[in-house]
Design an enzyme around this catalytic site. Structure first.
Site, PDB file in Angstrom:
ATOM      1  N   HIS A 487       6.146   9.678  -8.294  1.00 15.10           N
ATOM      2  CA  HIS A 487       5.250   8.532  -8.113  1.00 15.10           C
ATOM      3  C   HIS A 487       4.081   8.838  -7.182  1.00 15.10           C
ATOM      4  O   HIS A 487       3.159   8.029  -7.071  1.00 15.10           O
ATOM      5  CB  HIS A 487       6.036   7.318  -7.585  1.00 15.10           C
ATOM      6  CG  HIS A 487       5.528   6.010  -8.087  1.00 15.10           C
ATOM      7  ND1 HIS A 487       4.306   5.852  -8.708  1.00 15.10           N
ATOM      8  CD2 HIS A 487       6.091   4.763  -8.073  1.00 15.10           C
ATOM      9  CE1 HIS A 487       4.120   4.606  -9.042  1.00 15.10           C
ATOM     10  NE2 HIS A 487       5.201   3.917  -8.673  1.00 15.10           N
ATOM     11  N   ASP A 491       1.327   7.218 -11.924  1.00 14.58           N
ATOM     12  CA  ASP A 491       1.569   5.780 -11.804  1.00 14.58           C
ATOM     13  C   ASP A 491       2.239   5.272 -13.068  1.00 14.58           C
ATOM     14  O   ASP A 491       2.310   5.970 -14.097  1.00 14.58           O
ATOM     15  CB  ASP A 491       0.268   5.032 -11.551  1.00 14.58           C
ATOM     16  CG  ASP A 491      -0.765   5.314 -12.633  1.00 14.58           C
ATOM     17  OD1 ASP A 491      -0.658   4.734 -13.723  1.00 14.58           O
ATOM     18  OD2 ASP A 491      -1.678   6.147 -12.384  1.00 14.58           O
TER      19      ASP A 491
END
Length: 517
Positions: A487, A491
């Protein structure tokens, strides 16, 4: 008169040779001569600090040795001539064979098995043993031709890089550097006395012959195996010799009672038991297992992955068209060695989707805050084998056909099952697929294979009931995928768009054929 004419016609330096001592071999000085002169050779005796030059054309070799007898110490009754410097001269004909560097960052390896035994004759480049590092399984070959003198490790030992694996008695041509014996029997045309082979045999007598298991047994009892008198062939120390030595040393009448402590009998299970506890039931012993090879590599990899903030995206894909395509490939296949599965088609369609979303095929440099978008699609496939989890990768998938991917995948699976993967097979991956559905399960939550930023777990393709728009129920082959992403780099929107693109190629293989290069 003849010597004077030879001395006048040729430079004096072209008639010199080097004689090395085994104590300190050094590079001979390089002299430059005029055109047409041959290679420069010199004769040096003793240590490098007292090296002397002997002119062959003006003085006999024996006379020069007698004059300088007090300046040099000589050991073995043998000498050899050479025009080149040999580094790491063997001592008494015995050379150490160390564990060489098997790859970048590898500090130690596990010894899997020996291909030779003590006393075997070994040829140059003959495989000696097989070792396994955190990355691959490698065969160690011999640099010398000779005879195995002593094996220092048993299978299962962890050997550090540079540590000696075994000792060898090398051939005469492989050990040109030896010290000289007293000067009484020295002759310019050859050395009188013992032959080189007898010298090597005498020097090898000091080395006790025994198997690694017997050496381990002696080590367990804390005795020096050199103190044990061997009763086997050529003085080989046997297991019974060690037990008898320990029994005599500790005044034990029955040496066979010591066998319970040996490495061989310790592996035999004891079927007897004292009793059963009514409160706790059966008594079971704990077993400690040392993790090695790929299992140790998995510890490092998963420990690094646990520090990464993961984002997981789960999707279901209609595989009806994929099932039909795979069945068509199977029916039209004429090669019995090729077995078509769903995985090669999924890998190729994955590469097509990566071409549109290259960020999923990247790596993060956390120190420099840089992301490298990889040009090659090196798709790794997680494989479970008896030696642990390993992830070999198929290189440059974007340039391969489905048939080529099928063959490469089958080849990697065979190497992984035989524990013969090379370091190049398991390094350089850019994205990973974990096909847990081949074993069982609908889906899993995978962890990123560092330094990659994306991993995909594939569940089992199974038929489930689905509702049509008119309300009728029909069967559909569904594949559940779970995309694990770093992450810090990816995204949720990017992962979702990528998955939609990949899903489109799977559900409509004709689009895959249309865009395939």
């Amino acid at each position: 008169m003849l010597c004077r004419r030879m001395h006048q016609r040729k430079p004096w330096i072209t008639c010199r040779r080097w004689l090395y001592s085994s104590t300190a071999p050094t590079r001979p000085p390089v002299a430059t001569g005029g055109p047409g002169q041959g290679p420069t050779t010199t004769l040096s005796l003793g240590s490098t600090s007292q090296a002397s030059i002997f002119p062959c054309s003006t003085m006999s070799f024996l006379q020069y040795i007698k004059l300088n007898e007090s300046n040099y110490e000589f050991g073995m009754r043998r000498c050899c001539f050479s025009t080149q410097v040999v580094v790491d001269s063997p001592v008494d004909g015995i050379v150490d064979i160390p564990l060489a560097q098997t790859g970048e960052g590898i500090a130690e390896c596990e010894l899997l098995k020996w291909f030779i035994q003590e006393g075997d004759e070994v040829e140059e480049f003959q495989p000696l043993c097989e070792v396994q590092s955190d990355k691959a399984t490698i065969e160690i070959t011999s640099r010398y031709k000779g005879k195995v003198s002593q094996i220092l490790h048993v299978p299962g030992n962890i050997v550090k890089v540079g540590e000696t694996l075994l000792k060898m008695i090398v051939d005469e041509t492989a050990c040109p550097m030896q010290t000289l014996h007293p000067l009484d029997n020295l002759d310019c045309n050859g050395l009188e006395g013992d032959s080189p082979s007898s010298v090597l045999q005498r020097s090898a007598i000091k080395k006790v012959l025994s198997t690694p298991a017997v050496r381990s047994l002696a080590k367990d009892y804390g005795i020096d195996i050199n103190d044990v008198v061997g009763t086997g062939k050529d003085g080989r120390v046997l297991r019974e010799d060690v037990l008898n030595y320990v029994a005599k040393k500790e005044n034990i009448k029955d040496p066979t009672s010591l066998g319970a402590y040996s490495g061989e009998q310790s592996q035999v299970a004891d079927n007897s038991f004292e009793g059963i506890s009514g409160a706790y039931g059966w008594e079971f012993e704990d077993k400690t297992v040392t993790l090695r090879g790929y299992q140790r590599a998995m510890i490092k990899s998963m420990s690094s992955a646990a520090k990464i903030p993961h984002f997981h995206y789960v999707e279901e894909i209609n595989c009806d068209a994929l099932v039909e395509l795979k069945s068509s490939f199977h029916n039209e296949n004429s090669d019995p060695d090729v077995k078509f599965t769903f995985l090669p088609i999924l890998i190729k369609s994955l590469s097509m989707a990566i071409s549109k979303y290259p960020w999923l095929n990247s790596s993060l440099n956390e120190e420099l805050n840089e992301v490298t978008l990889k040009g090659s699609h090196n798709v790794g496939v997680a494989m479970a084998n008896p030696h642990g989890l390993v992830v070999p990768n198929i290189k440059k998938v974007q340039s391969l056909s489905i048939l080529e991917i099928t063959k490469e995948l089958s080849w990697l699976q065979q190497l992984a099952l035989a524990n013969k993967l090379n370091p190049d097979d398991i390094t350089g991956g850019t994205i990973t697929l974990s096909n847990i559905g081949a074993i069982g399960g609908k889906f899993g939550s995978p962890l990123v294979n560092v330094p990659e930023v994306c991993i995909i777990a594939l569940g089992r393709i199974q038929k489930v009931p689905q509702f049509a728009e008119d309300g009728n129920v029909y069967p559909m082959s569904v594949l559940t995928v779970n995309i694990g992403a770093d992450h810090r780099v990816l995204d949720g929107a990017t992962v979702a768009r990528f998955c939609n693109e990949w899903k489109l190629y799977i559900e409509k293989p004709e689009l895959l054929m249309l865009h395939m290069r």
